[in-house]
Design an enzyme around this catalytic site. Structure first.
Site, PDB file in Angstrom:
ATOM      1  N   HIS A 245      -5.952 -11.788  -5.330  1.00 30.61           N
ATOM      2  CA  HIS A 245      -6.161 -10.340  -5.221  1.00 30.61           C
ATOM      3  C   HIS A 245      -5.926  -9.741  -6.618  1.00 30.61           C
ATOM      4  CE1 HIS A 245      -4.691  -6.363  -3.162  1.00 30.61           C
ATOM      5  NE2 HIS A 245      -5.968  -6.309  -3.458  1.00 30.61           N
ATOM      6  N   CYS A 269      -2.194   0.655  -6.365  1.00 30.17           N
ATOM      7  CA  CYS A 269      -1.199   0.706  -7.447  1.00 30.17           C
ATOM      8  C   CYS A 269      -1.882   0.826  -8.802  1.00 30.17           C
ATOM      9  CB  CYS A 269      -0.326  -0.542  -7.444  1.00 30.17           C
ATOM     10  SG  CYS A 269       0.924  -0.544  -6.168  1.00 30.17           S
ATOM     11  N   ASP A 292     -10.798  -6.277  -8.066  1.00 31.73           N
ATOM     12  CA  ASP A 292     -10.102  -6.565  -6.805  1.00 31.73           C
ATOM     13  C   ASP A 292      -9.847  -8.040  -6.518  1.00 31.73           C
ATOM     14  OD1 ASP A 292      -8.869  -5.488  -4.449  1.00 31.73           O
ATOM     15  OD2 ASP A 292     -10.579  -6.172  -3.290  1.00 31.73           O
ATOM     16  N   ALA A 382      -9.874   7.338   1.604  1.00 36.77           N
ATOM     17  CA  ALA A 382     -11.317   7.545   1.396  1.00 36.77           C
ATOM     18  C   ALA A 382     -11.807   6.627   0.278  1.00 36.77           C
ATOM     19  CB  ALA A 382     -11.576   9.003   1.032  1.00 36.77           C
TER      20      ALA A 382
END
EC number: 4.1.1.32
Length: 599
Positions: A245, A269, A292, A382
């Site tokens: 990740h 974060c 990501d 969102a």
């Protein structure tokens, strides 16, 4: 029902799986997705006609759409996420385990006729560059056109993937349904879902995923967290590589030398902000490969190489602005989907933190007229879904099938005290302990956990597809393979002073920390000093010129708080006790070393 998909699929295993699924879920129609722009536009039009999608003002956001989900389907649902392995021991204490046979029976009951009244879409996708040794092919079967459109942005998807799979390639079976069959003549809702029966299930025995009841990102775009992390981490453990990740960036110094870093942070974060950082310091450049997920393998030269398996960004909108992340706003300017943001009167999108003053006359994420001082206009989780190649700071090597060589791995979290701004591991084993001991204040990306401190080893707690103690051991094993390993660092942008204010300015100023890391990977010894918790910058070692930062503030960021660290070590040891005898001894030894050196 259209049967023309059959003639386009030459893979007999894929064909028979699709036929099996059709018999189980009873769709009204079947469609094989080719990944073309025409197909995307047709599906977007279909969703507009159904009231699911709202086109944005094309002058402000060309080819962009807003989608509002059901308020009961807004984030990853960890309590309904399961890992099915033969034994519970193999899944470990941090995963929800279920017996594979029992769970298959339960899911078959849920999936029976669940696509009645809907179209079944076959979505072939590739995680990683096409024809890369890193890459994995999946096929997602879904009844959600929103998922199909999102998968086109987030993955390499369609006819080219089917061609690459050929007639005998390996593929991962991903079955998804929103779980809302329609009776004849029944009108559909804008965002169908079935929160009561939500299940996101990973079967490690045959590398398959079944997801029911949710249409939201991480629960429904099965290439992302499900394949690229939960299944891939299990596979990497067996095959000697890592699925992490992590963001991947290329950092170039004023002399024109470039290094690649990977960094793991829990959700929300600042991963995307760091991945798209726009440096203020002259001569420095930061370029993005991904924000990501990183797949990391040893190369022929003994270095670790990383690729981003994704093709797009699924970014948290909240707080993204021209100040915090101008590159992110540029990335989602065109050809993007926005989920659960607010809609302005002139057809633009808005969320808290985008501008200091909210525009008047907005429609909130629930489709109501927004009232100032009331509920937030946008949901805290969102998202924008945007193409990778729209990022203005995209690294030229973003699509390199061999990946890029890593010189540093960075671990970070959201911690208000104790953890310094930046520190370097004393050894690979110490670095693995740092990853295993990560914890962070939680955010809205996870249902029901806002504001608590939670342990999140390697930022992989929700994504590790097997026993985390074995995962730690897997990381440790890289030190015994004669590899040229990257250095490991910890960072923490989130320290607060006694007034509750952030001490470090963060955002673009985080380049100063990357500069120190860059220089350390060059072997500069004078800029660091050894402490029990790692190498910390000397007072002069960190470039703070032009920063409004007092000596006291700098000292607070770069001092080892012995009492705080003793509590930290004790907290990590207590957390590690959940793994019992499986916990690697080397990590516990590192904790003991820190403790004894602090005395």
């Amino acid at each position: 029902m259209t049967g023309d998909w059959i003639s386009k699929i030459t893979h007999s295993g894929l064909k028979s799986w699709i036929e099996e699924v059709i018999a189980l879920v009873s769709p009204d129609d079947v469609r094989l997705c080719d990944g073309s722009e025409a197909e995307y536009q047709q599906l977007c039009q279909q969703m507009q006609d159904a009231g699911v999608m709202t086109p944005l003002n094309p002058e402000l956001h060309p080819n962009c759409f807003l989608v509002r989900s059901s308020p009961s389907d807004v984030a990853r649902a960890e309590q309904f996420t399961f890992i099915c392995t033969k034994t519970q021991e193999e899944a470990g204490p941090t995963n929800n385990w279920r017996d594979p046979q029992e769970m298959r029976a339960e899911l078959h009951a849920l999936f029976r006729e669940c696509m009645r009244g809907r179209t079944l879409y076959i979505v072939p996708f590739c995680m990683g560059p096409l024809n890369s040794p890193f890459s994995l092919i999946g096929v997602e079967i879904t009844d959600s056109p929103y998922v199909v459109c999102s998968m086109k942005i987030m993955t390499r998807m369609g006819a080219s993937v089917l061609a690459m799979l050929g007639s005998n390639g390996t593929f991962y079976k991903c079955l998804h349904s929103v779980g809302k069959p329609l009776a004849p003549g029944e009108k559909d809702v804008a965002w169908p879902c079935d929160p009561e029966h939500m299940r996101i299930v990973h079967f490690q025995d045959d590398s398959s995923v079944m997801s029911f009841g949710s249409g939201y990102g991480g629960n429904a775009l099965l290439g992302k967290k499900c394949v690229a992390l939960r299944l891939a981490s299990y596979l990497g453990h067996q095959q000697g590589w890592l699925a992490e990740h992590m963001l991947i960036i290329g950092v170039t110094n004023p002399e024109g030398r470039k290094k690649y870093f990977a960094a793991a942070f829990p959700s929300a974060c600042g991963k995307t902000n760091l991945a798209m950082l726009m440096p203020k310091l002259p001569g420095w450049k930061v370029e993005c490969i991904g924000d990501d997920i990183a797949w990391i393998r040893p190369g022929n030269d003994g270095r670790l190489y990383a690729v981003n398996p994704e093709f797009g960004f699924f970014g948290v909108a909240l707080g993204t602005s021209e100040t915090t992340n101008p590159h992110a706003l540029a990335t989602c300017y065109a050809d993007s989907l926005f989920t659960n943001v607010a809609l302005t009167a002139d057809g633009d999108v808005w969320w808290e933190g985008k501008t200091t003053t909210p525009p008047q006359g907005m429609i909130d994420w629930k489709g109501r007229t927004w009232v100032s001082g009331g509920e937030p206009a946008a949901h805290p989780n969102a998202r924008f879904t945007a193409p990778l190649d729209h990022c203005p700071s995209l690294d030229p090597q973003w699509n390199n099938p061999q990946g890029v060589p890593l010189e540093a791995v960075i671990f970070g979290g959201r911690r208000t005290e104790t953890i310094p701004l930046v520190y370097e591991a004393l050894s690979w084993e110490h670095g693995v302990m740092m990853g295993a001991g990560m914890s962070s204040t939680t955010t809205a990306a996870i249902v029901g956990e806002l504001g608590k401190l939670r342990h999140d080893p390697f930022a992989m707690l929700p994504f590790c597809g097997y026993n985390m103690a074995a995962y730690f051991e897997h990381w440790l094993s890289f030190a015994t393979k004669g590899l040229q390993l990257p250095r490991i660092f910890g960072v923490n942008w989130f320290r607060k002073d006694e007034h509750g204010q952030f001490i470090w300015p963060g955002f673009s100023e985080n380049l100063r920390v990357l500069e120190w890391i860059f220089r350390r990977t060059d072997g500069e010894d004078a800029i660091a000093h050894r402490t029990p918790v790692g190498y910390l910058p000397t007072a002069e070692g960190l470039n703070t010129s032009g920063l409004d930062l007092s000596e006291d503030a700098l000292r607070a960021l770069l001092t080892v708080d012995a009492q705080g660290w003793k509590a930290e070590v004790s907290n990590i040891r207590k957390y590690c006790s959940i793994f019992g005898a499986d916990m690697p001894q080397r990590i516990l030894e590192e904790l003991s070393r820190i403790e004894s050196e602090l005395k």
